[in-house]
Motif scaffolding. Structure first.
Motif, mmCIF file in Angstrom:
data_model
loop_
_atom_site.group_PDB
_atom_site.id
_atom_site.type_symbol
_atom_site.label_atom_id
_atom_site.label_comp_id
_atom_site.label_asym_id
_atom_site.label_seq_id
_atom_site.Cartn_x
_atom_site.Cartn_y
_atom_site.Cartn_z
ATOM 1 N N THR A 45 -32.937 51.171 -10.345
ATOM 2 C CA THR A 45 -32.165 51.696 -11.464
ATOM 3 C C THR A 45 -31.561 53.037 -11.114
ATOM 4 O O THR A 45 -31.543 53.958 -11.916
ATOM 5 C CB THR A 45 -33.055 51.834 -12.716
ATOM 6 O OG1 THR A 45 -34.199 52.642 -12.377
ATOM 7 C CG2 THR A 45 -33.513 50.491 -13.224
ATOM 8 N N PRO A 47 -29.142 56.004 -10.779
ATOM 9 C CA PRO A 47 -28.035 56.322 -11.681
ATOM 10 C C PRO A 47 -26.683 56.127 -11.015
ATOM 11 O O PRO A 47 -26.484 56.461 -9.861
ATOM 12 C CB PRO A 47 -28.273 57.804 -12.008
ATOM 13 C CG PRO A 47 -29.085 58.323 -10.885
ATOM 14 C CD PRO A 47 -29.945 57.177 -10.439
ATOM 15 N N GLN A 70 -33.967 53.510 -23.215
ATOM 16 C CA GLN A 70 -33.013 53.378 -22.126
ATOM 17 C C GLN A 70 -31.800 52.570 -22.559
ATOM 18 O O GLN A 70 -30.695 52.833 -22.125
ATOM 19 C CB GLN A 70 -33.677 52.733 -20.912
ATOM 20 C CG GLN A 70 -34.656 53.670 -20.220
ATOM 21 C CD GLN A 70 -34.844 53.310 -18.769
ATOM 22 O OE1 GLN A 70 -34.153 52.453 -18.230
ATOM 23 N NE2 GLN A 70 -35.783 53.963 -18.127
ATOM 24 N N SER A 73 -29.292 54.985 -24.140
ATOM 25 C CA SER A 73 -28.976 56.266 -23.519
ATOM 26 C C SER A 73 -27.907 56.182 -22.449
ATOM 27 O O SER A 73 -27.739 57.114 -21.683
ATOM 28 C CB SER A 73 -30.243 56.872 -22.908
ATOM 29 O OG SER A 73 -30.738 56.023 -21.879
ATOM 30 N N HIS A 75 -27.732 54.144 -19.840
ATOM 31 C CA HIS A 75 -28.161 53.603 -18.558
ATOM 32 C C HIS A 75 -27.513 52.236 -18.345
ATOM 33 O O HIS A 75 -27.126 51.560 -19.307
ATOM 34 C CB HIS A 75 -29.682 53.450 -18.511
ATOM 35 C CG HIS A 75 -30.416 54.745 -18.371
ATOM 36 N ND1 HIS A 75 -30.450 55.697 -19.362
ATOM 37 C CD2 HIS A 75 -31.148 55.250 -17.347
ATOM 38 C CE1 HIS A 75 -31.174 56.727 -18.968
ATOM 39 N NE2 HIS A 75 -31.603 56.474 -17.742
ATOM 40 N N PRO A 76 -27.423 51.783 -17.079
ATOM 41 C CA PRO A 76 -26.986 50.401 -16.862
ATOM 42 C C PRO A 76 -27.924 49.434 -17.590
ATOM 43 O O PRO A 76 -29.131 49.671 -17.683
ATOM 44 C CB PRO A 76 -27.095 50.234 -15.341
ATOM 45 C CG PRO A 76 -27.042 51.608 -14.786
ATOM 46 C CD PRO A 76 -27.709 52.482 -15.809
ATOM 47 N N ARG A 77 -27.376 48.360 -18.098
ATOM 48 C CA ARG A 77 -28.212 47.359 -18.774
ATOM 49 C C ARG A 77 -29.091 46.681 -17.733
ATOM 50 O O ARG A 77 -28.613 46.235 -16.686
ATOM 51 C CB ARG A 77 -27.333 46.322 -19.473
ATOM 52 C CG ARG A 77 -28.144 45.336 -20.295
ATOM 53 C CD ARG A 77 -27.271 44.369 -21.050
ATOM 54 N NE ARG A 77 -28.062 43.539 -21.938
ATOM 55 C CZ ARG A 77 -27.579 42.569 -22.691
ATOM 56 N NH1 ARG A 77 -26.267 42.326 -22.687
ATOM 57 N NH2 ARG A 77 -28.368 41.853 -23.477
ATOM 58 N N ARG A 78 -30.389 46.575 -18.003
ATOM 59 C CA ARG A 78 -31.308 45.989 -17.046
ATOM 60 C C ARG A 78 -31.308 44.470 -17.155
ATOM 61 O O ARG A 78 -31.420 43.914 -18.253
ATOM 62 C CB ARG A 78 -32.728 46.527 -17.249
ATOM 63 C CG ARG A 78 -32.848 48.010 -16.977
ATOM 64 C CD ARG A 78 -34.297 48.429 -16.762
ATOM 65 N NE ARG A 78 -35.210 47.939 -17.774
ATOM 66 C CZ ARG A 78 -35.346 48.481 -18.988
ATOM 67 N NH1 ARG A 78 -34.597 49.501 -19.353
ATOM 68 N NH2 ARG A 78 -36.215 48.001 -19.843
ATOM 69 N N SER A 208 -39.620 57.336 -12.732
ATOM 70 C CA SER A 208 -38.855 56.305 -13.427
ATOM 71 C C SER A 208 -38.540 55.097 -12.557
ATOM 72 O O SER A 208 -38.277 54.019 -13.080
ATOM 73 C CB SER A 208 -37.552 56.903 -13.947
ATOM 74 O OG SER A 208 -36.786 57.443 -12.884
ATOM 75 N N ASP A 209 -38.551 55.233 -11.196
ATOM 76 C CA ASP A 209 -38.121 54.096 -10.369
ATOM 77 C C ASP A 209 -39.183 53.017 -10.233
ATOM 78 O O ASP A 209 -38.867 51.849 -10.132
ATOM 79 C CB ASP A 209 -37.669 54.574 -8.982
ATOM 80 C CG ASP A 209 -38.742 55.350 -8.241
ATOM 81 O OD1 ASP A 209 -39.677 54.730 -7.733
ATOM 82 O OD2 ASP A 209 -38.627 56.589 -8.166
ATOM 83 N N GLY A 287 -24.121 49.091 -22.080
ATOM 84 C CA GLY A 287 -25.560 49.150 -22.327
ATOM 85 C C GLY A 287 -26.021 47.919 -23.080
ATOM 86 O O GLY A 287 -25.311 46.923 -23.182
#
Length: 302
Positions: A45, A47, A70, A73, A75-78, A208-209, A287
């Protein structure tokens, strides 16, 4: 050049661009460009202002309660696939270890990029290593940035004997790690996976990773090597520096075949094929909540 590659990709009007971690300097620069209608990162993930999706393994998912934060905020969509979601082939040492296993002059190594070297990590290193060990840094620097980065590092590492190699190829890094006594991981640094493949013990900082701590757990390394606070991080480093026998024991416990098996999930290509097809169909996004996708299963919101 990186610029030529970017222009060529833009000229192709691609539907999907996929970046894989870890990023080198060139790949990191390319990841900051929107090279296609939809952009995805595979393997973590990291950035990137241009990434729509981050494809990660189920075992790397945030703890309960973090997914909604997340999602909101930017962030890329997981997109979550089964397992660790890893397919990495790190370089392996080309020679045997040359230093004695119990050498009292400890050699610590970090391959973390300069931007990942935060003040808390540097303070912990200086506190634990100062006067007791050598520290070899390979932060993947351009020639122009070496003087300024060297000056920035000299202050927080004032008590530590530091060797700064601006850049080194994968094979040179693997050979360096064959001789290292411990690897110092910081959040966002995947060089620790090369260290594990070289048989080098790792002291990790939870962050976070989640990738490095998850691999360390999967290969059976003790929990105390993954620090959850600055105090735990310093204490784990000092413990290894002070105990040659423990360093030898940990190195002997790292089974390279097991490490490589953990990093290379044979089902990942099938899972990725399904995930990337879904990403391409879904298109660009700003997101959203994570979605679970695996070979042979329908997409499910998490």
């Amino acid at each position: 050049s990186t610029a030529q590659l970017a222009e060529r990709a833009l000229g192709e009007r691609l539907e999907l661009a996929v970046h894989t971690l870890p990023f080198g300097r060139a790949a990191g620069a390319l990841s900051g460009r929107r090279l296609a209608r939809t952009v995805a990162i595979v393997g973590g993930t990291a950035p990137s202002g241009q990434a729509d999706y981050a494809i990660t393994g189920e075992a790397l998912e945030p703890v309960a309660g973090q997914g909604r934060e997340q999602a909101a905020s930017g962030h890329p969509r997981r997109v979550v696939v089964p397992g660790l979601g890893l397919w990495m082939r790190p370089a392996l040492p080309s020679r045997e270890r040359e230093r004695k296993p119990g050498d009292r002059r400890v050699l610590a190594v970090s391959l973390a990029q300069a931007a990942a070297l935060d003040a808390h990590s540097l303070a912990a290193w200086d506190n634990a290593l100062g006067g007791r060990a050598r520290l070899h840094l390979v932060p993947n620097l351009s020639a122009a940035s070496v003087p300024s980065v060297a000056l920035e590092l000299s202050r927080p590492l004032a008590h530590t004997d530091v060797t700064l190699s601006p850049v080194a190829g994968p094979q040179a890094c693997a050979d360096l790690l064959a001789d290292a006594d411990l690897y110092l991981h910081v959040p966002g640094d995947l060089g620790a996976l090369t260290a594990l493949a070289a048989g080098c013990p790792v002291v990790a900082r939870a962050g976070s990773d989640r990738i490095v701590p998850a691999v360390m757990q999967a290969v059976g390394l003790p929990d105390w090597l993954v620090a959850r606070s600055a105090g735990e991080y310093s204490a784990a480093i000092r413990r290894l520096v002070a105990d040659p026998g423990l360093r030898v024991e940990l190195r002997a416990s790292i089974d390279r075949a097991r490490v490589l098996a953990v990093m290379n999930d044979p089902m990942l290509p099938a899972h990725l094929a399904v995930a990337l097809a879904w990403v391409r169909e879904a298109g660009p996004t700003t997101g959203g909540h994570p979605v679970f996708i695996g070979a042979g299963s329908a997409p499910t919101l998490l």
